[in-house]
Every structure is written in C-alpha cells, then in structure tokens.
Design an enzyme around this catalytic site. Structure first.
Site, mmCIF file in Angstrom:
data_model
loop_
_atom_site.group_PDB
_atom_site.id
_atom_site.type_symbol
_atom_site.label_atom_id
_atom_site.label_comp_id
_atom_site.label_asym_id
_atom_site.label_seq_id
_atom_site.Cartn_x
_atom_site.Cartn_y
_atom_site.Cartn_z
ATOM 1 N N LYS A 85 0.847 -1.389 0.007
ATOM 2 C CA LYS A 85 0.006 -0.095 -0.009
ATOM 3 C C LYS A 85 0.840 1.303 -0.021
ATOM 4 O O LYS A 85 1.984 1.270 0.593
ATOM 5 C CB LYS A 85 -0.959 0.002 1.375
ATOM 6 C CG LYS A 85 -1.795 1.155 1.079
ATOM 7 C CD LYS A 85 -2.912 0.918 2.632
ATOM 8 C CE LYS A 85 -3.893 2.128 2.604
ATOM 9 N NZ LYS A 85 -4.534 2.174 3.765
ATOM 10 N N SER A 144 -9.496 2.028 3.091
ATOM 11 C CA SER A 144 -8.653 2.588 2.022
ATOM 12 C C SER A 144 -7.777 2.028 1.482
ATOM 13 O O SER A 144 -7.088 2.137 0.571
ATOM 14 C CB SER A 144 -7.692 3.820 2.772
ATOM 15 O OG SER A 144 -7.090 3.219 3.685
ATOM 16 N N SER A 193 -9.585 -0.053 7.455
ATOM 17 C CA SER A 193 -9.112 -0.100 6.322
ATOM 18 C C SER A 193 -8.306 -1.305 5.566
ATOM 19 O O SER A 193 -8.006 -1.189 4.136
ATOM 20 C CB SER A 193 -8.008 1.112 5.918
ATOM 21 O OG SER A 193 -8.860 2.382 5.947
#
Lengths: 97, 489
Positions: B83, B158, B182
């Site tokens: 990420k 996210s 997330s």
C-alpha cells in the site's frame, strides 16, 4: 451544532489551509452535519471516566543516550523543494521596517 | 497459478517446480492484462522485482544442491504489493496524494525491511484513499480502483488497491494499513482475507501517520494461512517505534490447525442493526452456524456503546490527523507552492496539495482540538473510547472470539457515496471499534450476495490473541471453502 462561515475561515487559518469560497461553503455544511451527528456524545455522562489516549500501558519510552548513525545530509535534502548550501531555504520570516 | 497462495508457491519454488522469475513474470503479465480495468497499482517496479527474482532463483538453486531449502527465508521469491501509505526506500511513495506526487523516501519502513529480509520481492505500490482517509479508494488523488468482482463497484478502502490486487491475481498477497477498518473492509468487499493485528504488534515505523493511536499495518491475502505467514514476518518489537510491544512472536502459521471445540464465540446483538443488507446478515449467521457445527459454543453478547464508536472514531482520528499532517508544509519534501511569504507557502501548498477528504478531516480535527472545543469534543471522545474498551473487556471475559459482519453491506457502486461524507463514514461502523480498543480482527469471505459480490465475516479477539483468532478463522475457512473462488476478468 451549525458552524458559521467565520468559524470555518478561522479553522482553515489554524490548519494553514487555503480554501476556495466553494470549499468554505461545502465544509460549512458538511462539518456542521458531522458535528450534529457527534452531538450524541454530549448526552453521555463521562465525568468519572478517564480518557484513553493510547490502549498501551506506556510511559516515556526511552532509549540509551548514545550516538547512532543517521541519514546523510544529501539524503535528508534529496526531496527538498529549495535546498541551498546544505540547508532548507524558506521565505523571509521577519521583515525589516 | 494466478491465484496461487504464498504457502503453495513456496513449496513449488523450493521443489524447483517453478522459478521465482517465472512466477514473477507471470504475475507481471497478469498486471499488464487486467490492471487497465482494475487500476490497483499507483507505481509498478517490474525491473526491481525481476532482479530480486533472479537473486532468489540463485539462492534456491544453491539451496536445492546443498539440501538446505528448509533453511531459506520464508518468503524467498514471493511477489507482493505494498500500500502506498507505507514508506519504500527509493520507490515513490505518494500516499495517494498530490502533495507527495514526486516523493522518493530516503529511508525504509520496518515492515518493508522485514519483508525483504524474509526474501519477498515487491511488484509495486497500490492505490489508496488519500492518506488512507476513505472507505472506497475513490478519494485517491490519482484514480479510483475498481472491484474485480464487478468493475462498476468500489473495492472498499482505504487499502482498496491492495485488496483488488490480491483478488485479481495481480500479486500473491499485499500489505495494507488499518485505522478504522481500512484492511478488513476492502478485504470483505473483494473476497480476500484481511488481518488487523493488535495495536503495537507490528511496527508503524515508516507507515505515514494518519491517526497514530489507531493505525496498524496488516496483510491482505488469499487465505488465513498466508495472513498468518505474513504476520509472523511483520510482528515484533522495533526500537524505532515506541508503541511497538516487546512481546514474543508466536509461530502463527504453525498454530492454525487447532480444534474449535469448546471455543466460546460471542455474537454482539448491536452488530446486526436495522439497515443491514439481509443477504449479509444471512451469510454471517450461516458462518457462525458453521463454527457451532464444528463444536464452538455460540452465545449472544452485548457491546452496549457500539453506536458511539463512529463519532468517537472520527473525532479522535481527525484530531490526530490534523496534528500528523501538519508536517506537510512545502519546506522539506513534497509539493511546494510558489508564494510571497512563509505563511502563504504553507497555506497555498496545503490548499493545492490536499484533496477534499483530507482537508475535511484536518478541519474537523483542528476544530475538535481548538480552544473552547477541546473538552467538548476531543476529550469527550477519548473518555467514551474508554467505555468502548470496557465493553470489549467485559465481553472477552466471557467469550474467546467475537463474530459479526465486516460491514453492513457488500461493495457499493462507484460514485454512490462521494457526495455525502457521513454516509461514507457509516460503511466502517462495524470495524472501527477494534481500532478504538486496539484489538486484533480479521475479515474472511463467507459467501456472496445475489449480485455476486463477496460478503465478509469479521472475527475479533483479545489483545495479542492472534493465535486464537487465526485458528478460529482457519477452521471456518477450511470448513466453508469460499477462499477458493476467484473473480473472472
């Protein structure tokens, strides 16, 4: 809890954010709605409840006071928008009268 | 082969049935073929990945000749995605924000260092809501990632890029970060496994800070075994993160196959509120029945302050964010707007560099921390956070594991919630509490809705009880078999 436009402008100054007029109007509406939703917390009596800042039982985590290698000056400045002679250059802070 | 697990790939690599370059090249081809539709990656590093694969192949050949493959590092030759909120030395790290569009970190995050030490190779950086602030990956400053099960739907967020990449066969597994759900919410939306470890279990050094008392790095993977493998690599004390805990790291992946007979499973009544998609409730209740059929003792429990978790979360997270994001000032790194004075540099840089959701949370946080409102909002939220923790302490004195849905619905359509921030915040309502209480929690697939979108089962456990949590998840996964389904692209 409805925020006024002046309050929105004041918070934007505190947060060092330039907002457009459209953003100010939008945030005034949206932040007011969010704060209204948060008003439910005001009805809870927590006067005897200690706050949780962290879930860990930590106090002053220290390391040995000894010199260790760090990043080189070149590495630290490698992303600087305006490096000068090994420094970060900034705009004038204090001006002469 | 595109949907191969880490543990299966490791067996094949060590046996010589496949090479690391061959595996990596196949995944890179897959990315080439499908990422134009899915848009999981912000930055790809194919040359670095292939060079690392060649080094892994050399080590594998040598170890096979010497008969020492069992001593090789656990992730040798395994291609992963990271990420873009996680710092990667020498590899652009944008956090999904324009303000860091050209930022090349001069240092390494501890999570990356540990993965590399374990032999993993990195394919690239995955899309995220800007600074991890969002629940759909639509708040990325670059583009929206799409759900591989249905491209008209969001992958969640996210960590939506990481979840979509795992589901679409664009990596073997990925790292995400979880502040209010997330990792787990996108795992649920994309039909993969997502684990948020106990707060303090994994070092946050190099995770670009959003809300420091809530943030935790966690794996997204194809099955529970892979999630356990990755946790074993990531977990442990780090002197560079004062909130990482010096507790021993169990061999998680070796502790999965434990019977759940007698395991006490609590089902919180507040987590099945009106408004939940009926198919989600049905699938989750059926999953809990599977655990009961395996011999778990299922009982209803109460977590009475659940309805306060959302306001507590967004006040605390926003307050911490407003302080953490003060560092982006246009002086030391990142975007720097042309301006006449230092004050104007700050205002212009931040005004131009941050997107709407980040500005909204900075504003909310600055307000909650400002003179006259600190006690009413920030302090109050911290006090109610104590009540939410106490709910879990009481419940976990009676049960070992808590079972509930990961979210109230399956993946929503792209664009559906962007105009109304509060409706977007509500999608995290069932995942926030684990962050507020610092507890480990996992999402794993437990079925599909009528439209073919995955449904997530969430399990939570006490602090540092990951072995118990993962064993319960593994038992369900093996009995139910949903992890073997993959989207067709």
């Amino acid at each position: 809890m409805a925020l006024s436009l002046a309050e929105v402008e004041h918070i934007a100054e505190l947060a060092r954010l330039r907002l457009t007029e459209a953003e100010k109007a939008q945030f005034q509406e949206q932040l007011s709605a969010i704060l209204e939703h948060a008003a439910v917390l005001q009805s809870i009596d927590v006067s005897a409840i200690p706050p949780t800042a962290t879930v860990l039982p930590l106090h002053n985590v220290m390391r040995a006071d000894e010199v260790r290698p760090g990043l080189s000056q070149a590495a630290v400045l490698s992303n600087a928008p305006d490096p000068y002679d090994g420094f970060f250059r900034v705009k004038t802070i204090l001006e002469h009268e | 082969m595109l949907h191969i697990t880490i543990h299966a790939a490791r067996r094949m690599l060590r046996a010589g049935d496949i090479g690391a370059r061959e595996l990596t090249a196949a995944i890179l081809e897959r990315i080439d073929a499908v990422d134009g539709q899915v848009r999981a990656y912000l930055t790809l590093t194919p040359e670095l990945a292939l060079a690392a694969a060649d080094r892994a192949d050399a080590a594998l050949v040598a170890a096979r000749a010497a008969g020492t493959t069992d001593d090789l590092p656990p992730l040798l030759g395994i291609p992963l995605a990271i990420k873009d909120t996680i710092t990667t030395e020498g590899i652009r790290t944008t956090c999904g924000s324009r303000i860091l569009e050209n930022y090349i970190p001069p240092y390494q995050s501890t999570a990356m260092a540990r993965l590399q030490q374990a032999g993993a190779l990195i394919l690239g950086k995955t899309n995220t809501d800007e600074f991890a602030m969002g629940s759909s990956t639509e708040s990325s400053a670059y583009f929206a990632t799409r759900n591989p099960w249905n491209l008209a739907h969001v992958p969640g967020g996210s960590s939506g890029g990481s979840a979509a990449a795992v589901a679409a066969g664009e990596c073997l597994a990925a790292l995400g970060s979880d502040t209010g759900g997330s990792v787990r919410q996108p795992a649920g939306f994309c039909g993969v496994v997502g684990l948020k470890p106990t707060y303090g279990r994994v070092s946050r050094y190099g995770l670009v800070a959003y809300a420091s008392s809530l943030d935790q790095i966690g794996p997204l993977a194809r099955d529970v075994t892979d999630a356990a493998e990755l946790l074993g690599v990531l977990a442990g004390h780090d002197p560079l993160d004062s909130t990482s805990v010096p507790a021993a790291v169990p061999a998680y992946a070796q502790m999965l196959d434990r019977p759940v007979r007698g395991l006490r499973v609590g089902v919180p009544r507040e987590y099945f509120a009106p408004g939940m998609q009926p198919e989600v409730e049905a699938a989750v209740r059926a999953a809990i029945q599977v655990l009961a059929d395996l011999g778990a003792e299922v009982r209803e429990i109460g977590l009475p302050h659940t309805d306060l978790a959302l306001p507590v979360y967004y006040l605390i997270a926003a307050a911490e964010a407003s302080a953490n994001l003060a560092r982006f000032d246009g002086i030391r790194y990142g975007l720097s707007a042309a301006a006449e004075s230092l004050w104007e540099t700050y205002r212009e840089t931040r005004g131009q560099g941050f997107g709407p959701e980040v500005k909204r949370r900075i504003m909310l946080g600055a307000y909650a921390l400002s003179a006259g409102y600190y006690d009413a909002y920030y302090l109050k939220a911290q006090q109610v956070r104590t009540l939410i923790r106490a709910d879990f302490d009481a419940a976990l004195a009676e049960v070992d594991v808590i079972a509930c849905p990961t979210g109230p619905t399956t993946a929503f359509r792209i664009g559906e919630k962007m105009a109304d921030p509060l409706s977007m915040y509500l999608t995290d309502i069932l995942t926030l509490s684990a962050n507020l209480a610092g507890l480990p929690a996992i999402s794993l697939p437990c079925g599909f809705d009528g439209a073919g979108l995955p449904i997530g089962l969430q399990l939570m456990a006490g602090a540092f009880q990951e072995p118990l949590l993962l064993a319960a998840a593994f038992a369900y996964e093996q009995a139910a078999g949903w992890h073997t389904r993959h989207p067709t692209l």
